[in-house]
Motif scaffolding. Structure first.
Motif, short mmCIF file in Angstrom:
data_model
loop_
_atom_site.label_atom_id
_atom_site.label_comp_id
_atom_site.label_asym_id
_atom_site.label_seq_id
_atom_site.Cartn_x
_atom_site.Cartn_y
_atom_site.Cartn_z
N THR A 76 0.82 -1.20 0.00
CA THR A 76 0.00 0.00 0.00
C THR A 76 0.86 1.26 0.00
OG1 THR A 76 -0.11 0.21 2.42
CG2 THR A 76 -1.73 -1.24 1.36
N VAL A 77 0.23 2.40 -0.30
CA VAL A 77 0.92 3.69 -0.26
C VAL A 77 1.44 3.95 1.15
CG1 VAL A 77 0.59 6.18 -0.41
CG2 VAL A 77 -0.36 4.69 -2.19
N GLU A 78 0.61 3.67 2.15
CA GLU A 78 1.00 3.93 3.54
C GLU A 78 2.21 3.09 3.95
OE1 GLU A 78 -2.06 3.24 2.51
OE2 GLU A 78 -3.04 5.19 2.79
N GLU A 79 2.25 1.83 3.52
CA GLU A 79 3.38 0.96 3.87
C GLU A 79 4.68 1.45 3.22
OE1 GLU A 79 1.13 -3.33 4.58
OE2 GLU A 79 1.82 -2.79 2.56
N LYS A 80 4.58 1.94 1.99
CA LYS A 80 5.77 2.45 1.32
C LYS A 80 6.23 3.75 1.97
CE LYS A 80 4.55 0.42 -3.17
NZ LYS A 80 3.15 0.05 -2.93
N VAL A 81 5.29 4.63 2.28
CA VAL A 81 5.64 5.90 2.95
C VAL A 81 6.32 5.61 4.27
CG1 VAL A 81 4.67 7.92 4.13
CG2 VAL A 81 3.90 7.34 1.82
N ASP A 82 5.80 4.64 5.02
CA ASP A 82 6.38 4.27 6.32
C ASP A 82 7.84 3.83 6.16
OD1 ASP A 82 6.15 3.42 9.22
OD2 ASP A 82 6.62 1.50 8.28
N TYR A 83 8.11 3.03 5.11
CA TYR A 83 9.49 2.57 4.89
C TYR A 83 10.40 3.74 4.53
CZ TYR A 83 13.63 0.54 2.86
OH TYR A 83 14.94 0.25 2.60
N PHE A 84 10.00 4.54 3.54
CA PHE A 84 10.88 5.61 3.08
C PHE A 84 11.05 6.72 4.12
CE2 PHE A 84 9.92 3.86 -1.21
CZ PHE A 84 11.23 3.62 -1.58
N ARG A 85 10.07 6.89 5.01
CA ARG A 85 10.21 7.89 6.06
C ARG A 85 11.43 7.56 6.93
NH1 ARG A 85 5.54 7.41 8.20
NH2 ARG A 85 4.54 9.15 7.13
N ASP A 86 11.58 6.27 7.28
CA ASP A 86 12.73 5.86 8.09
C ASP A 86 14.02 5.86 7.26
OD1 ASP A 86 11.17 5.52 10.34
OD2 ASP A 86 10.78 3.41 9.95
N PHE A 87 13.92 5.39 6.02
CA PHE A 87 15.11 5.29 5.16
C PHE A 87 15.70 6.67 4.89
CE2 PHE A 87 17.01 4.56 0.83
CZ PHE A 87 18.07 3.79 1.26
N GLN A 88 14.84 7.66 4.68
CA GLN A 88 15.31 8.99 4.33
C GLN A 88 15.94 9.75 5.50
OE1 GLN A 88 11.50 9.88 2.22
NE2 GLN A 88 12.83 10.96 0.78
N LEU A 89 15.76 9.26 6.73
CA LEU A 89 16.42 9.88 7.87
C LEU A 89 17.94 9.80 7.75
CD1 LEU A 89 14.18 8.57 10.82
CD2 LEU A 89 14.17 10.86 9.80
N ASN A 90 18.42 8.81 6.97
CA ASN A 90 19.86 8.64 6.75
C ASN A 90 20.39 9.52 5.62
OD1 ASN A 90 20.35 6.49 8.72
ND2 ASN A 90 19.06 5.24 7.38
N GLN A 91 19.51 10.31 4.99
CA GLN A 91 19.87 11.19 3.87
C GLN A 91 20.60 10.41 2.76
OE1 GLN A 91 22.23 14.21 5.80
NE2 GLN A 91 20.52 14.96 7.01
N PRO A 92 19.90 9.42 2.18
CA PRO A 92 20.53 8.58 1.16
C PRO A 92 20.60 9.26 -0.21
CG PRO A 92 18.26 7.92 1.46
CD PRO A 92 18.53 9.00 2.48
N GLU A 93 21.66 8.93 -0.94
CA GLU A 93 21.81 9.38 -2.31
C GLU A 93 22.26 8.18 -3.15
OE1 GLU A 93 24.34 12.60 -5.01
OE2 GLU A 93 24.15 12.88 -2.84
N GLY A 94 21.45 7.83 -4.15
CA GLY A 94 21.73 6.64 -4.94
C GLY A 94 22.60 6.91 -6.16
N ARG A 95 23.30 5.86 -6.59
CA ARG A 95 24.14 5.94 -7.77
C ARG A 95 24.14 4.58 -8.47
NH1 ARG A 95 30.73 7.12 -8.06
NH2 ARG A 95 30.96 6.47 -10.23
N ILE A 96 23.90 4.57 -9.77
CA ILE A 96 23.93 3.35 -10.56
C ILE A 96 25.39 2.95 -10.83
CG2 ILE A 96 23.32 2.26 -12.75
CD1 ILE A 96 20.89 2.80 -11.06
#
Length: 295
Positions: A76-96
């Motif tokens: 669900t949208v809520e489950e994904k928001v819940d995950y990314f809310r915690d993940f983004q606390l680490n200030q992630p930046e992705g690179r291929i």
């Protein structure tokens, strides 16, 4: 005499299986590999905003997230928001780091290796990814995202495999039952102990991100080499939960499964995302991403 001729016609007409009947013709949007590559850049920029809602806006309403740092599938949208809310606390930046892009009728797959630098701690996490995108008539949205840590350090692939999108396609009919049966067939080939039998389920152009190797397997020889070693432990598989999505000549089966290794007597819980493609005669695997539950 007329009745007899009609009876003969009915007798000699062969039966046609449901899978042999085209379902419909779909108009396919034009897209380039660069268009699809840009979708990750867009997702990555939203990740850096710190707003989980901006990240989740790139996912289709009906989509699955198998996240790097969580063993729980997010629907669900809520489950994904819940995950990314915690993940983004680490200030992630992705690179291929390396990628393979496959274009199909209104569907695209971007998969390979990427890394995340966590600005808050300075730590870099290397992982494998599979993004499946679907054109909804207006934009490309993520319908499946499987991300997993690298099992071990190995070199990235030298040369990716590419496919070309078509502009129209006749879509074969398929049911969820038929797609489920494909994994059952794959499981049986594992239990045979014969790596060559396992390989018959994979398309010539396909990507394997395996359970116990960080090296993406792009060629049939690479895949057979992996399974030759993997089968020595005599694995059997039990699906625990799954989601199946069927599109034009493409099907995605993903969820949770358990490997039991008979030789060692060990049990491994894992996540899987398998993408099948109808090649005109049969369904074959074009993408297989398997990962152990995150700790």
């Amino acid at each position: 005499m007329r009745v007899l001729l009609l009876w003969l016609v009915l007798v000699v007409v062969p039966t046609v299986s449901f899978a042999d009947v085209p379902q419909h013709t779909e108009v396919c949007v034009a897209a380039s590999e660069q268009d699809i590559a840009t979708l990750f850049d867009r997702w990555n920029e939203s990740l850096k905003t710190g707003d989980p809602h901006k990240v989740v806006a790139h996912y289709a309403p009906k989509s699955v997230l198998l996240a790097t740092l969580s063993s729980k599938p997010r629907f669900t949208v809520e489950e994904k928001v819940d995950y990314f809310r915690d993940f983004q606390l680490n200030q992630p930046e992705g690179r291929i780091e390396s990628r393979t892009i496959e274009l199909d009728c209104n569907t695209a797959i971007d998969e390979g290796l990427y890394s995340f630098t966590l600005q808050k701690t300075g730590v870099t996490v290397k992982a494998r990814y599979t993004f499946t995108y679907k054109w909804d008539g207006t934009q490309w949205l993520i319908t499946s995202h499987h991300s997993s840590r690298l099992p071990a350090e190995q070199a990235p692939p030298e040369e990716p495999v590419h496919a070309v999108a078509r502009h129209s396609e006749v879509c074969v009919a398929a049911s969820e039952k038929e797609i489920e049966a494909l994994l059952d067939r794959w499981k049986e080939s594992l239990q045979s102990g014969n790596a060559h039998k396992v390989m018959t389920h994979y398309a010539a152009k396909s990507v394997l991100l395996p359970l116990s190797s960080t090296k993406p397997r792009l060629t049939l020889d690479d895949k057979e080499d992996y399974f030759r070693h993997f089968l020595r432990d005599r694995p059997s598989v039990q699906v625990q939960s799954r989601t199946i999505e069927i599109d034009c000549n493409t099907a995605i089966d993903e969820g949770l499964y358990t490997f039991t290794f008979q030789k060692a007597g060990t049990i491994v819980n894992a996540r899987y995302s398998i993408i099948y493609k109808w090649d005109g005669l049969q369904w074959l695997i074009t993408s297989d991403h398997s990962s152990i539950y995150p700790q």
